[in-house]
Design a protein around this motif. Structure first.
Motif, PDB file in Angstrom:
ATOM      1  N   GLY A  89       0.818  -1.205   0.000  1.00 34.59           N
ATOM      2  CA  GLY A  89       0.000   0.000   0.000  1.00 34.59           C
ATOM      3  C   GLY A  89       0.854   1.257   0.000  1.00 34.59           C
ATOM      4  O   GLY A  89       2.044   1.219   0.303  1.00 34.59           O
ATOM      5  N   PRO A  90       0.256   2.391  -0.326  1.00 38.33           N
ATOM      6  CA  PRO A  90       1.012   3.639  -0.447  1.00 38.33           C
ATOM      7  C   PRO A  90       1.447   4.245   0.886  1.00 38.33           C
ATOM      8  O   PRO A  90       2.312   5.117   0.915  1.00 38.33           O
ATOM      9  CB  PRO A  90       0.034   4.567  -1.168  1.00 38.33           C
ATOM     10  CG  PRO A  90      -1.314   4.042  -0.798  1.00 38.33           C
ATOM     11  CD  PRO A  90      -1.150   2.546  -0.675  1.00 38.33           C
ATOM     12  N   THR A  91       0.877   3.777   1.996  1.00 40.96           N
ATOM     13  CA  THR A  91       1.207   4.351   3.293  1.00 40.96           C
ATOM     14  C   THR A  91       2.123   3.406   4.063  1.00 40.96           C
ATOM     15  O   THR A  91       1.796   2.234   4.235  1.00 40.96           O
ATOM     16  CB  THR A  91      -0.082   4.574   4.118  1.00 40.96           C
ATOM     17  OG1 THR A  91      -0.971   5.378   3.338  1.00 40.96           O
ATOM     18  CG2 THR A  91       0.208   5.260   5.429  1.00 40.96           C
ATOM     19  N   PRO A  92       3.256   3.888   4.537  1.00 47.84           N
ATOM     20  CA  PRO A  92       4.189   3.028   5.258  1.00 47.84           C
ATOM     21  C   PRO A  92       3.758   2.769   6.704  1.00 47.84           C
ATOM     22  O   PRO A  92       4.488   3.029   7.650  1.00 47.84           O
ATOM     23  CB  PRO A  92       5.509   3.789   5.187  1.00 47.84           C
ATOM     24  CG  PRO A  92       5.106   5.219   5.091  1.00 47.84           C
ATOM     25  CD  PRO A  92       3.806   5.231   4.335  1.00 47.84           C
ATOM     26  N   ALA A  93       2.564   2.282   6.880  1.00 48.59           N
ATOM     27  CA  ALA A  93       2.045   2.012   8.218  1.00 48.59           C
ATOM     28  C   ALA A  93       2.522   0.641   8.710  1.00 48.59           C
ATOM     29  O   ALA A  93       2.807  -0.246   7.906  1.00 48.59           O
ATOM     30  CB  ALA A  93       0.515   2.046   8.195  1.00 48.59           C
ATOM     31  N   PRO A  94       2.575   0.465  10.020  1.00 55.94           N
ATOM     32  CA  PRO A  94       2.970  -0.838  10.564  1.00 55.94           C
ATOM     33  C   PRO A  94       1.980  -1.934  10.157  1.00 55.94           C
ATOM     34  O   PRO A  94       0.792  -1.674   9.982  1.00 55.94           O
ATOM     35  CB  PRO A  94       2.915  -0.628  12.078  1.00 55.94           C
ATOM     36  CG  PRO A  94       2.906   0.843  12.290  1.00 55.94           C
ATOM     37  CD  PRO A  94       2.298   1.448  11.065  1.00 55.94           C
ATOM     38  N   VAL A  95       2.498  -3.142  10.006  1.00 49.01           N
ATOM     39  CA  VAL A  95       1.674  -4.314   9.747  1.00 49.01           C
ATOM     40  C   VAL A  95       1.966  -5.300  10.868  1.00 49.01           C
ATOM     41  O   VAL A  95       3.124  -5.644  11.115  1.00 49.01           O
ATOM     42  CB  VAL A  95       2.001  -4.970   8.387  1.00 49.01           C
ATOM     43  CG1 VAL A  95       1.177  -6.234   8.186  1.00 49.01           C
ATOM     44  CG2 VAL A  95       1.767  -3.984   7.250  1.00 49.01           C
ATOM     45  N   SER A  96       0.906  -5.714  11.554  1.00 42.52           N
ATOM     46  CA  SER A  96       1.081  -6.688  12.622  1.00 42.52           C
ATOM     47  C   SER A  96       0.130  -7.856  12.411  1.00 42.52           C
ATOM     48  O   SER A  96      -1.005  -7.672  11.973  1.00 42.52           O
ATOM     49  CB  SER A  96       0.841  -6.037  13.992  1.00 42.52           C
ATOM     50  OG  SER A  96      -0.438  -5.440  14.026  1.00 42.52           O
ATOM     51  N   VAL A  97       0.640  -9.041  12.707  1.00 39.41           N
ATOM     52  CA  VAL A  97      -0.123 -10.273  12.555  1.00 39.41           C
ATOM     53  C   VAL A  97      -0.084 -10.991  13.886  1.00 39.41           C
ATOM     54  O   VAL A  97       0.981 -11.184  14.476  1.00 39.41           O
ATOM     55  CB  VAL A  97       0.495 -11.178  11.463  1.00 39.41           C
ATOM     56  CG1 VAL A  97      -0.235 -12.507  11.400  1.00 39.41           C
ATOM     57  CG2 VAL A  97       0.483 -10.485  10.116  1.00 39.41           C
ATOM     58  N   ALA A  98      -1.260 -11.400  14.367  1.00 40.91           N
ATOM     59  CA  ALA A  98      -1.343 -12.211  15.581  1.00 40.91           C
ATOM     60  C   ALA A  98      -1.925 -13.561  15.190  1.00 40.91           C
ATOM     61  O   ALA A  98      -2.898 -13.635  14.450  1.00 40.91           O
ATOM     62  CB  ALA A  98      -2.228 -11.528  16.616  1.00 40.91           C
ATOM     63  N   VAL A  99      -1.282 -14.633  15.683  1.00 36.40           N
ATOM     64  CA  VAL A  99      -1.735 -15.994  15.395  1.00 36.40           C
ATOM     65  C   VAL A  99      -1.988 -16.667  16.730  1.00 36.40           C
ATOM     66  O   VAL A  99      -1.083 -16.753  17.561  1.00 36.40           O
ATOM     67  CB  VAL A  99      -0.683 -16.788  14.592  1.00 36.40           C
ATOM     68  CG1 VAL A  99      -1.229 -18.160  14.233  1.00 36.40           C
ATOM     69  CG2 VAL A  99      -0.239 -16.034  13.355  1.00 36.40           C
ATOM     70  N   GLY A 100      -3.243 -17.118  16.935  1.00 37.52           N
ATOM     71  CA  GLY A 100      -3.594 -17.698  18.223  1.00 37.52           C
ATOM     72  C   GLY A 100      -4.101 -19.116  18.139  1.00 37.52           C
ATOM     73  O   GLY A 100      -4.795 -19.497  17.199  1.00 37.52           O
ATOM     74  N   CYS A 101      -3.733 -19.904  19.141  1.00 40.98           N
ATOM     75  CA  CYS A 101      -4.310 -21.231  19.351  1.00 40.98           C
ATOM     76  C   CYS A 101      -4.768 -21.249  20.817  1.00 40.98           C
ATOM     77  O   CYS A 101      -4.947 -20.189  21.409  1.00 40.98           O
ATOM     78  CB  CYS A 101      -3.319 -22.345  19.012  1.00 40.98           C
ATOM     79  SG  CYS A 101      -1.797 -22.354  19.972  1.00 40.98           S
ATOM     80  N   VAL A 102      -4.946 -22.394  21.410  1.00 35.48           N
ATOM     81  CA  VAL A 102      -5.434 -22.430  22.787  1.00 35.48           C
ATOM     82  C   VAL A 102      -4.361 -21.972  23.770  1.00 35.48           C
ATOM     83  O   VAL A 102      -4.566 -21.060  24.565  1.00 35.48           O
ATOM     84  CB  VAL A 102      -5.963 -23.836  23.162  1.00 35.48           C
ATOM     85  CG1 VAL A 102      -6.347 -23.888  24.640  1.00 35.48           C
ATOM     86  CG2 VAL A 102      -7.155 -24.205  22.305  1.00 35.48           C
ATOM     87  N   GLY A 103      -3.176 -22.610  23.719  1.00 31.15           N
ATOM     88  CA  GLY A 103      -2.146 -22.313  24.708  1.00 31.15           C
ATOM     89  C   GLY A 103      -0.990 -21.466  24.223  1.00 31.15           C
ATOM     90  O   GLY A 103      -0.199 -20.982  25.026  1.00 31.15           O
TER      91      GLY A 103
END
Length: 155
Positions: A89-103
């Motif tokens: 994208g044209p805006t240099p904004a942060p990208v964060s990814v969260a991946v969750g399971c049970v524990g």
């Protein structure tokens, strides 16, 4: 012949690093992120393998077992493409990814590790945090296979 002077947004040092966080829903809500992936329901849970329960995805054997689960490699590819799409994208904004399971010890951590490896291999700056990987194993009811074995007189 034209020369493309558009910076490669995936490797551009002026863009913030991609932040990937693995976590366990059993230890608290998902962290705030651009995109949250929930792998609790659709993928095999190594917690129910007594040989893996107290180990984590930081152990290559555990990570291998998790990543051999049907569908997970495709999910990792989708996460990578999602991250690269946001970074395009044209805006240099942060990208964060969260991946969750049970524990937060097996599935989410393995997916986060593999995603970070692929992104870093493509020269995308990335930080990886395992929020709950060192927390205690969450006691859960036996798996359906364990319950069936117990009802049939197995251990």
């Amino acid at each position: 012949m034209s020369t493309d002077t558009t910076p490669d947004t995936h490797t551009d040092p002026n863009r913030p690093a991609v932040e990937i966080v693995s976590f366990g829903f059993g230890h608290g809500p998902a962290p705030e992120a651009t995109v949250v992936y929930d792998v609790r329901t659709h993928f095999r849970d190594p917690h129910f393998d007594r040989g893996l329960r107290y180990r984590t995805a930081e152990d290559p054997d555990v990570c291998d077992v998790v990543m051999k689960t049907p569908g997970l490699a495709a999910l990792v590819d989708c996460i990578v493409h999602t991250v690269l799409s946001y970074r395009s994208g044209p805006t240099p904004a942060p990208v964060s990814v969260a991946v969750g399971c049970v524990g937060g010890r097996h599935r989410s951590a393995a997916v986060a590790i593999r995603t970070a490896q692929i992104l870093a291999g493509g020269q995308t700056p990335v930080t990886l945090t395992h929020r709950d990987i060192a927390r205690p194993v969450i006691a859960r009811p036996k798996s359906p296979a364990d319950q069936t074995a117990a009802a049939a007189g197995g251990c």
